[in-house]
Design a protein around this motif. Structure first.
Motif, PDB file in Angstrom:
ATOM      1  N   ARG A 234       0.835  -1.200   0.000  1.00 54.68           N
ATOM      2  CA  ARG A 234       0.000   0.000   0.000  1.00 54.68           C
ATOM      3  C   ARG A 234       0.867   1.245   0.000  1.00 54.68           C
ATOM      4  O   ARG A 234       0.635   2.210  -0.747  1.00 54.68           O
ATOM      5  CB  ARG A 234      -0.906   0.009   1.227  1.00 54.68           C
ATOM      6  N   GLY A 235       1.903   1.237   0.842  1.00 58.82           N
ATOM      7  CA  GLY A 235       2.808   2.388   0.911  1.00 58.82           C
ATOM      8  C   GLY A 235       3.514   2.634  -0.410  1.00 58.82           C
ATOM      9  O   GLY A 235       3.676   3.791  -0.841  1.00 58.82           O
ATOM     10  N   ILE A 236       3.919   1.558  -1.058  1.00 61.33           N
ATOM     11  CA  ILE A 236       4.597   1.710  -2.350  1.00 61.33           C
ATOM     12  C   ILE A 236       3.620   2.255  -3.393  1.00 61.33           C
ATOM     13  O   ILE A 236       3.905   3.204  -4.117  1.00 61.33           O
ATOM     14  CB  ILE A 236       5.169   0.356  -2.821  1.00 61.33           C
ATOM     15  N   ASP A 237       2.437   1.652  -3.411  1.00 67.28           N
ATOM     16  CA  ASP A 237       1.438   2.066  -4.399  1.00 67.28           C
ATOM     17  C   ASP A 237       1.052   3.535  -4.248  1.00 67.28           C
ATOM     18  O   ASP A 237       0.808   4.235  -5.225  1.00 67.28           O
ATOM     19  CB  ASP A 237       0.183   1.196  -4.269  1.00 67.28           C
ATOM     20  N   SER A 238       0.994   3.987  -3.013  1.00 67.17           N
ATOM     21  CA  SER A 238       0.562   5.365  -2.783  1.00 67.17           C
ATOM     22  C   SER A 238       1.730   6.341  -2.919  1.00 67.17           C
ATOM     23  O   SER A 238       1.557   7.540  -2.757  1.00 67.17           O
ATOM     24  CB  SER A 238      -0.022   5.487  -1.377  1.00 67.17           C
ATOM     25  N   GLY A 239       2.921   5.812  -3.134  1.00 70.38           N
ATOM     26  CA  GLY A 239       4.069   6.695  -3.268  1.00 70.38           C
ATOM     27  C   GLY A 239       4.684   7.110  -1.949  1.00 70.38           C
ATOM     28  O   GLY A 239       5.651   7.867  -1.916  1.00 70.38           O
ATOM     29  N   GLU A 240       4.130   6.627  -0.850  1.00 71.55           N
ATOM     30  CA  GLU A 240       4.729   6.989   0.434  1.00 71.55           C
ATOM     31  C   GLU A 240       6.073   6.299   0.633  1.00 71.55           C
ATOM     32  O   GLU A 240       6.986   6.865   1.221  1.00 71.55           O
ATOM     33  CB  GLU A 240       3.790   6.569   1.577  1.00 71.55           C
ATOM     34  N   PHE A 241       6.139   5.060   0.230  1.00 70.43           N
ATOM     35  CA  PHE A 241       7.376   4.301   0.405  1.00 70.43           C
ATOM     36  C   PHE A 241       8.087   4.136  -0.930  1.00 70.43           C
ATOM     37  O   PHE A 241       7.439   4.007  -1.984  1.00 70.43           O
ATOM     38  CB  PHE A 241       7.095   2.901   0.954  1.00 70.43           C
ATOM     39  N   ALA A 242       9.402   4.134  -0.855  1.00 71.31           N
ATOM     40  CA  ALA A 242      10.179   3.848  -2.064  1.00 71.31           C
ATOM     41  C   ALA A 242      10.060   2.359  -2.372  1.00 71.31           C
ATOM     42  O   ALA A 242       9.820   1.561  -1.471  1.00 71.31           O
ATOM     43  CB  ALA A 242      11.635   4.216  -1.826  1.00 71.31           C
ATOM     44  N   PRO A 243      10.216   2.015  -3.615  1.00 68.62           N
ATOM     45  CA  PRO A 243      10.228   0.575  -3.955  1.00 68.62           C
ATOM     46  C   PRO A 243      11.273  -0.141  -3.105  1.00 68.62           C
ATOM     47  O   PRO A 243      12.319   0.438  -2.801  1.00 68.62           O
ATOM     48  CB  PRO A 243      10.630   0.573  -5.438  1.00 68.62           C
ATOM     49  N   MET A 244      10.966  -1.342  -2.720  1.00 65.38           N
ATOM     50  CA  MET A 244      11.876  -2.053  -1.807  1.00 65.38           C
ATOM     51  C   MET A 244      11.708  -3.554  -1.984  1.00 65.38           C
ATOM     52  O   MET A 244      10.807  -4.023  -2.657  1.00 65.38           O
ATOM     53  CB  MET A 244      11.497  -1.704  -0.367  1.00 65.38           C
ATOM     54  N   ASP A 245      12.595  -4.248  -1.338  1.00 64.95           N
ATOM     55  CA  ASP A 245      12.409  -5.697  -1.235  1.00 64.95           C
ATOM     56  C   ASP A 245      11.455  -5.935  -0.069  1.00 64.95           C
ATOM     57  O   ASP A 245      11.831  -5.841   1.102  1.00 64.95           O
ATOM     58  CB  ASP A 245      13.756  -6.376  -0.961  1.00 64.95           C
ATOM     59  N   VAL A 246      10.217  -6.207  -0.385  1.00 70.60           N
ATOM     60  CA  VAL A 246       9.195  -6.266   0.656  1.00 70.60           C
ATOM     61  C   VAL A 246       9.500  -7.333   1.714  1.00 70.60           C
ATOM     62  O   VAL A 246       9.280  -7.130   2.898  1.00 70.60           O
ATOM     63  CB  VAL A 246       7.794  -6.501   0.039  1.00 70.60           C
ATOM     64  N   ASP A 247      10.050  -8.444   1.282  1.00 68.00           N
ATOM     65  CA  ASP A 247      10.333  -9.507   2.256  1.00 68.00           C
ATOM     66  C   ASP A 247      11.332  -9.054   3.313  1.00 68.00           C
ATOM     67  O   ASP A 247      11.209  -9.379   4.492  1.00 68.00           O
ATOM     68  CB  ASP A 247      10.847 -10.759   1.536  1.00 68.00           C
ATOM     69  N   HIS A 248      12.315  -8.279   2.872  1.00 70.75           N
ATOM     70  CA  HIS A 248      13.274  -7.776   3.853  1.00 70.75           C
ATOM     71  C   HIS A 248      12.614  -6.792   4.806  1.00 70.75           C
ATOM     72  O   HIS A 248      12.882  -6.779   6.003  1.00 70.75           O
ATOM     73  CB  HIS A 248      14.452  -7.118   3.139  1.00 70.75           C
ATOM     74  N   ALA A 249      11.764  -5.985   4.249  1.00 71.21           N
ATOM     75  CA  ALA A 249      11.074  -4.998   5.077  1.00 71.21           C
ATOM     76  C   ALA A 249      10.234  -5.693   6.147  1.00 71.21           C
ATOM     77  O   ALA A 249      10.235  -5.307   7.318  1.00 71.21           O
ATOM     78  CB  ALA A 249      10.204  -4.115   4.207  1.00 71.21           C
ATOM     79  N   ILE A 250       9.537  -6.735   5.728  1.00 68.22           N
ATOM     80  CA  ILE A 250       8.749  -7.499   6.692  1.00 68.22           C
ATOM     81  C   ILE A 250       9.629  -7.921   7.850  1.00 68.22           C
ATOM     82  O   ILE A 250       9.284  -7.785   9.023  1.00 68.22           O
ATOM     83  CB  ILE A 250       8.165  -8.761   6.012  1.00 68.22           C
ATOM     84  N   TYR A 251      10.782  -8.402   7.491  1.00 70.85           N
ATOM     85  CA  TYR A 251      11.653  -8.923   8.516  1.00 70.85           C
ATOM     86  C   TYR A 251      12.100  -7.842   9.493  1.00 70.85           C
ATOM     87  O   TYR A 251      12.233  -8.086  10.690  1.00 70.85           O
ATOM     88  CB  TYR A 251      12.868  -9.583   7.873  1.00 70.85           C
ATOM     89  N   SER A 252      12.277  -6.638   9.011  1.00 67.09           N
ATOM     90  CA  SER A 252      12.740  -5.586   9.910  1.00 67.09           C
ATOM     91  C   SER A 252      11.644  -5.153  10.878  1.00 67.09           C
ATOM     92  O   SER A 252      11.920  -4.551  11.910  1.00 67.09           O
ATOM     93  CB  SER A 252      13.276  -4.395   9.124  1.00 67.09           C
ATOM     94  N   VAL A 253      10.418  -5.501  10.554  1.00 69.54           N
ATOM     95  CA  VAL A 253       9.340  -5.237  11.509  1.00 69.54           C
ATOM     96  C   VAL A 253       9.211  -6.411  12.488  1.00 69.54           C
ATOM     97  O   VAL A 253       8.994  -6.236  13.695  1.00 69.54           O
ATOM     98  CB  VAL A 253       7.991  -5.024  10.783  1.00 69.54           C
ATOM     99  N   VAL A 254       9.375  -7.584  11.942  1.00 70.35           N
ATOM    100  CA  VAL A 254       9.182  -8.779  12.772  1.00 70.35           C
ATOM    101  C   VAL A 254      10.296  -8.931  13.801  1.00 70.35           C
ATOM    102  O   VAL A 254      10.056  -9.347  14.938  1.00 70.35           O
ATOM    103  CB  VAL A 254       9.103 -10.030  11.865  1.00 70.35           C
ATOM    104  N   ALA A 255      11.511  -8.565  13.405  1.00 71.71           N
ATOM    105  CA  ALA A 255      12.654  -8.781  14.291  1.00 71.71           C
ATOM    106  C   ALA A 255      12.460  -8.186  15.688  1.00 71.71           C
ATOM    107  O   ALA A 255      12.625  -8.893  16.685  1.00 71.71           O
ATOM    108  CB  ALA A 255      13.930  -8.256  13.638  1.00 71.71           C
ATOM    109  N   PRO A 256      12.121  -6.931  15.802  1.00 68.82           N
ATOM    110  CA  PRO A 256      11.946  -6.405  17.160  1.00 68.82           C
ATOM    111  C   PRO A 256      10.796  -7.063  17.915  1.00 68.82           C
ATOM    112  O   PRO A 256      10.855  -7.194  19.143  1.00 68.82           O
ATOM    113  CB  PRO A 256      11.666  -4.919  16.941  1.00 68.82           C
ATOM    114  N   MET A 257       9.789  -7.483  17.189  1.00 70.78           N
ATOM    115  CA  MET A 257       8.687  -8.187  17.856  1.00 70.78           C
ATOM    116  C   MET A 257       9.202  -9.487  18.466  1.00 70.78           C
ATOM    117  O   MET A 257       8.956  -9.801  19.624  1.00 70.78           O
ATOM    118  CB  MET A 257       7.571  -8.507  16.857  1.00 70.78           C
TER     119      MET A 257
END
Lengths: 240, 240, 240, 240
Positions: free
Chosen positions: B157-180
């Motif tokens: 959603r963030g990418i589609d709306s232009g809020e987020f730069a294109p990224m490797d989504v799987d890595h991004a997921i991991y950076s959220v999950v790690a602190p959890m």
DNA sequence: AATGAATGAGAGTTCATTCAT
DNA sequence: CATGAATGAACTCTCATTCAT
């Protein structure tokens, strides 16, 4: 899996005879035990399997270690606890800035512990510690306390030398330990919490965290040590 | 351990009075099982003890759940897996920036999972998953996959709306999950790896990590990757 | 599975009310029990399954029959033991030669017992009798003894009338019972001892055995009752 | 229950003295198991009781046999299945008429199986085979099939040599097996179906049945091999 | 009368630990 | 020193029977 200058060598009476083969026994058992404890956990590791992997019979295992718990303790000593005297000496002799000392400390930890099987023992204690209070206590005494003491000395050195601002040292310790703990878990439990493969470069991650901590603790003169970085000092707010 | 708004309760709503007890049984058993699984782990929890804590006899447990493994699965569904439909709906309906959505997501997770007993199940899976492949698979299907999917949708959603730069989504997921993951471990294994008590404010920690991630992903107007801005973006270098 | 004039009807107090449904209960339970006992044996048949097949709940079963053993006894009475009075009467009234009486007896047995589920009860007693002495004793009293008595009376009639030569009646009984037992086993255990399907015509087999016995027992004048058959009288030497 | 010439003994012949006990264990367990299985059936035999009768503890049983089912299979091999190679060899070498061969076969069977405890295993399979499909299948493979094959070869030899008329060999097999099955049942279930003790001489019975079969199968020249007997050929009509 | 939730003794199986050889 | 056979407590799961509703 060599076992040089092993702690166990010192307590194990079997070592009386100088025979090569016999000399190797406890080490082989410890290596096998480490593998299996890390792979399956403490409770789920069967003593017979440890013996089998070490190439001896079940009875022999109990000849060297009076119980499974004592075996585990020996594994902890061999791989973690017994190394602190050596490490402590190394750090007493360290020359250089305390920031470098901290960086070095974390690197050394990664090389000698985090990266190796030994890190699995920490994960194991986190998982099963509650079920084996005697082991948990032993681990705290042999590993947690000495580790914290070592870090404490580093921070104190920084404060004494004026490199670090006065701080709550216990909290600081924690901000170094946290990423280590996280890395150990990531290494040994990846299968469960991650789908994709290696999304994490442990050494980079550790280096970054080191800088975060150092930045957070460093005394800043009127202006940041380096412009543009000071304001950025990525303080980990949760860790304080 | 109360069982408010239980998953089971939702399937079979109100009933006659005389079935009060029967009605409550599965919930009581699930609550007792959650407590004990989190406290001792899967293997170390004896079915009889679960029954006893729920105030029933050994046999009764098997009246409701055909095996210990099925009991565990039911606990996972009740406390984690079964809630994703509700959460998904909630996020479909979310209005606001994607950054806020991510912050909200992490807060919600902390309130409804991280803070509760349920987070112990994740620690449990990391510890014992390897010994119980069927449970690990179930957990991945019911919890890991849906959780990652939810995060994936947020990033997209963030990418589609232009809020987020294109990224490797799987890595991004991991950076959220790690602190959890880290927080769950910290919560349930504190006794082992920390001496002092609460050296960590989980909510602050989580908030900080959220900002780190958001900063790292956000499209920056000015000019990205330029000195002065980059320094402010506390990129977690190890996570990429 | 009709239950006409059931023995159980006489002892079961539940029958007080004339309500159709309730009246049928014990019969349905007995029918279900017969099926399952024959299919799986006594020990391996679960009471709950009997109840389920009869369309009632587990509790109801124990309302009508105080225990699994009593249920079994009722099944035996219903299907075997309780019919002897009727059969005895029938045979008291029989007119004709004793040889015909014996043939008729064996035919009747086949039609009313051997061919039906009831024969499975005999196999069951042979299999499990040793494990349930109370049941074995009951079965002997209710089935074996009356059956033998009936045969004894037939043979005695033959001797008294001069049709049969004096003999050891107990052995004679046995030579009639043996093929019956064999047929019951063949019916209920075919899967184990035979590969191919139906290699045996029970009625023919029984008729042949009847002739063997009759020939063996009959008083022969100077020459056989029928030329060419007398000499053939295939005496079963082992049975004597 | 001694275990003379045990199957297991053959695999691992003599050993050192100190292994006497260990050496004897499997045989003692198999003997105890045979006794109890025959006495009580498979399901009703408790593993602990097998161990106790062999003079060892519950755990020891599982040291030698991984499960109750495997124990049973071993008992079957030891007492029935494992002997077919020996028997086959014996019959390959047989010289003499096929009629004599058949007589010899039935005698040998009686001496080595029918008369012994081993025959109880057949009764057991007939009783409980349906409840333990894996065991039934194993028994068919190890005992029923080889037994039928052996008989088939005998009949085929008779046909090939012109002693026997062409026939449906499968039916012929059955006419030999039937009296064996009957004798085994009679032996192991006498308590139930017979009041008096031994009303049957098994050897005579078997001999008679052998003649019946041989007569039924033999090629008769223009006139019976012996006048007055031919017509008497007591064909078992039911068995065809 | 009918239900079905609850019980608890008992079965098969595992495994740390012991000890005769 | 080394072995591995033996033990028995402990664990999961089953099922006849009871009893409150």
């Amino acid at each position: 899996m060599s076992t040089p200058r092993s702690f166990v060598d010192k307590i194990c009476p079997v070592r009386a005879k100088r025979e090569r083969r016999k000399e190797a026994r406890p080490g082989e058992l410890l290596a096998a035990a480490l593998d299996l404890f890390v792979e399956k956990g403490f409770a789920a590791t069967r003593s017979e399997e440890v013996a089998a992997r070490a190439g001896v019979s079940k009875g022999t295992l109990f000849l060297y270690f009076p119980s499974k718990e004592e075996l585990f303790k020996a594994v902890v000593i061999e791989n973690l606890g017994g190394r602190f005297t050596e490490w402590n000496a190394e750090f007493e002799a360290f020359e250089g800035t305390t920031a470098d000392m901290l960086r070095y400390c974390m690197n050394v930890w990664w090389e000698r512990v985090g990266k190796t099987q030994a890190s699995g023992l920490t994960k194991l204690m986190m998982s099963e510690g509650a079920n084996f209070p005697a082991l948990a206590e032993f681990y705290r005494e042999q590993v947690v306390r000495p580790g914290h003491d070592l870090l404490r000395r580093i921070f104190q050195r920084g404060i004494d030398s004026g490199e670090f601002a006065p701080m709550d040292v216990d909290h600081a310790i924690y901000s170094v330990v946290a990423p280590m703990v996280f890395l150990m878990l990531w290494k040994h439990s990846a299968m469960v919490c991650v789908d994709g493969a290696a999304a994490l470069d442990p050494e980079k991650y550790l280096a970054t965290q080191a800088e975060v901590v150092i930045n957070g603790l460093s005394v800043r003169s009127g202006r940041p040590t380096e412009p543009g970085v000071s304001s950025a000092a990525p303080k980990i707010e949760g860790l304080s």
